[in-house]
Enzyme design. Structure first.
Site, PDB file in Angstrom:
ATOM      1  N   ARG A  94       0.818  -1.230  -0.106  1.00 52.65           N
ATOM      2  CA  ARG A  94      -0.074   0.064   0.051  1.00 52.65           C
ATOM      3  C   ARG A  94       0.777   1.302  -0.008  1.00 52.65           C
ATOM      4  NH1 ARG A  94      -5.180  -1.286   1.864  1.00 52.65           N
ATOM      5  NH2 ARG A  94      -5.524  -3.548   0.951  1.00 52.65           N
TER       6      ARG A  94
ATOM      7  N   CYS B 240      -6.008   0.110  13.592  1.00 50.20           N
ATOM      8  CA  CYS B 240      -6.844   0.508  12.149  1.00 50.20           C
ATOM      9  C   CYS B 240      -8.146   1.334  12.545  1.00 50.20           C
ATOM     10  CB  CYS B 240      -7.045  -0.700  11.287  1.00 50.20           C
ATOM     11  SG  CYS B 240      -6.035  -1.829  11.372  1.00 50.20           S
TER      12      CYS B 240
ATOM     13  N   HIS C 166       0.086  -4.306   6.556  1.00 54.62           N
ATOM     14  CA  HIS C 166       0.711  -2.844   6.884  1.00 54.62           C
ATOM     15  C   HIS C 166       1.879  -3.464   7.913  1.00 54.62           C
ATOM     16  CE1 HIS C 166      -3.163  -1.193   5.808  1.00 54.62           C
ATOM     17  NE2 HIS C 166      -2.341  -0.465   5.130  1.00 54.62           N
TER      18      HIS C 166
HETATM   19  C1  CIR Z   1      -7.874  -2.926   3.700  1.00 52.14           C
HETATM   20  O1  CIR Z   1      -7.707  -4.015   3.067  1.00 52.14           O
HETATM   21  O2  CIR Z   1      -7.778  -1.815   3.037  1.00 52.14           O
HETATM   22  C2  CIR Z   1      -8.985  -2.982   5.040  1.00 52.14           C
HETATM   23  N1  CIR Z   1      -9.746  -4.035   4.538  1.00 52.14           N
HETATM   24  C3  CIR Z   1      -8.312  -3.192   6.324  1.00 52.14           C
HETATM   25  C4  CIR Z   1      -7.388  -2.077   6.458  1.00 52.14           C
HETATM   26  C5  CIR Z   1      -6.569  -2.311   7.771  1.00 52.14           C
HETATM   27  N2  CIR Z   1      -6.108  -1.172   8.058  1.00 52.14           N
HETATM   28  C6  CIR Z   1      -4.904  -1.104   8.924  1.00 52.14           C
HETATM   29  O3  CIR Z   1      -4.316  -2.195   9.219  1.00 52.14           O
HETATM   30  N3  CIR Z   1      -4.432   0.067   9.156  1.00 52.14           N
END
Ligand code: CIR
Length: 255
Positions: free
Chosen positions: A133, A250, A163
């Site tokens: 990402r 998150c 992440h």
């Molecule tokens: C994603 O794949 O972007 C979301 N379903 C999960 C994001 C989780 N965010 C994080 O670990 N900071």
């Protein structure tokens, strides 16, 4: 010592929460349950003395309640990210005006991509994950902003997990909680560590709030290790967020 964190911003999960991005094979989240788990999270932050702003769900963005990815809030500035997943990019537009009430805001620009989940604040030093990402350009843009306020930063290639903070988090007292797979990395050599075994690696996503750690329910060995270090622990069930690759860190921007 005064509390480091006084505020949190969260966003409610929407009816569309099962339409978010996920790599897990745990099945779709239950809407009623995720709402209840989210409410318990908000209550825990409030009970720890944080002033919590609760934003409404975003009908067009099913992952928007993973609000951590939309910004990086430091004591000096709020950096509005450019999320790495194209489907999440628009989430930032509604975050910027909220954060502008607390901090000067600055944006990460294309072709830089950055998710807040890749940015770990350790005092005035920041570990910035280079992941699926967050790209180098995004990390460099963030690094320049951080340096302009007298901070330092180190890029950390993220080998496994979504992440950086899926695998490592700062918990105060110069200590990191870190998944076994990352524990020997040079970038984190200088810190004390609570090392999380591979079968409990999800528990590395623990959220530090002043004198307390919020830990995910169901990881008894990790919880015990944390408590043996003398940390105060609050356990929360985030089973429905885990189904969508998310967890405790998150779900909030806390500052
Ligand atoms: C994603 O794949 O972007 C979301 N379903 C999960 C994001 C989780 N965010 C994080 O670990 N900071």
């Amino acid at each position: 010592m005064p509390d480091l964190f006084t505020h949190a911003i969260v966003r409610k999960p929407g009816l569309n929460c099962a339409q978010g991005i996920t790599t897990s094979d745990l099945g779709p989240p239950d809407y009623g349950l995720i709402v209840a788990q989210h409410a318990a999270y908000v209550e825990a932050l409030s009970a720890l003395g944080l002033s919590v702003v609760v934003l409404e769900a975003e009908p067009d963005y099913p992952d928007a309640y993973f609000i951590e990815d939309a910004a990086v809030v430091t004591p000096d500035v709020a950096v509005i990210t450019n999320p790495g997943a194209a489907a999440r990019r628009g989430e930032v537009d509604t975050i910027e005006p909220v954060l502008a009430k607390y901090r000067r805001t600055v944006r990460i620009h294309p072709h830089g991509t950055l998710d807040g989940g890749d940015v770990l604040m350790v005092g005035r030093h920041y570990l910035v994950g280079i992941s699926e990402r967050t790209n180098r350009e995004g990390a460099e843009q963030l690094g320049q902003i951080l340096e302009s306020y007298g901070n330092t930063w180190t890029p950390v290639p993220v080998g496994a997990g979504l992440h950086l903070k899926s695998s490592v988090n700062y918990v105060g007292r110069d200590t990191l909680i870190v998944a076994e797979a990352l524990a020997e990395r040079d970038e984190i050599r200088r810190y004390d560590k609570v090392v999380v075994k591979a079968d409990e690696s999800y528990a590395a996503n623990t959220l530090w709030v002043n004198d307390c750690l919020l830990v995910p329910r169901g990881f008894a060995r990790t919880r015990q290790k944390i408590e043996e270090r003398g940390f105060k622990v609050v356990e929360l069930d985030v089973s429905e967020m885990q189904k969508m690759d998310g967890g405790l860190t998150c779900l909030s921007l806390r500052f």
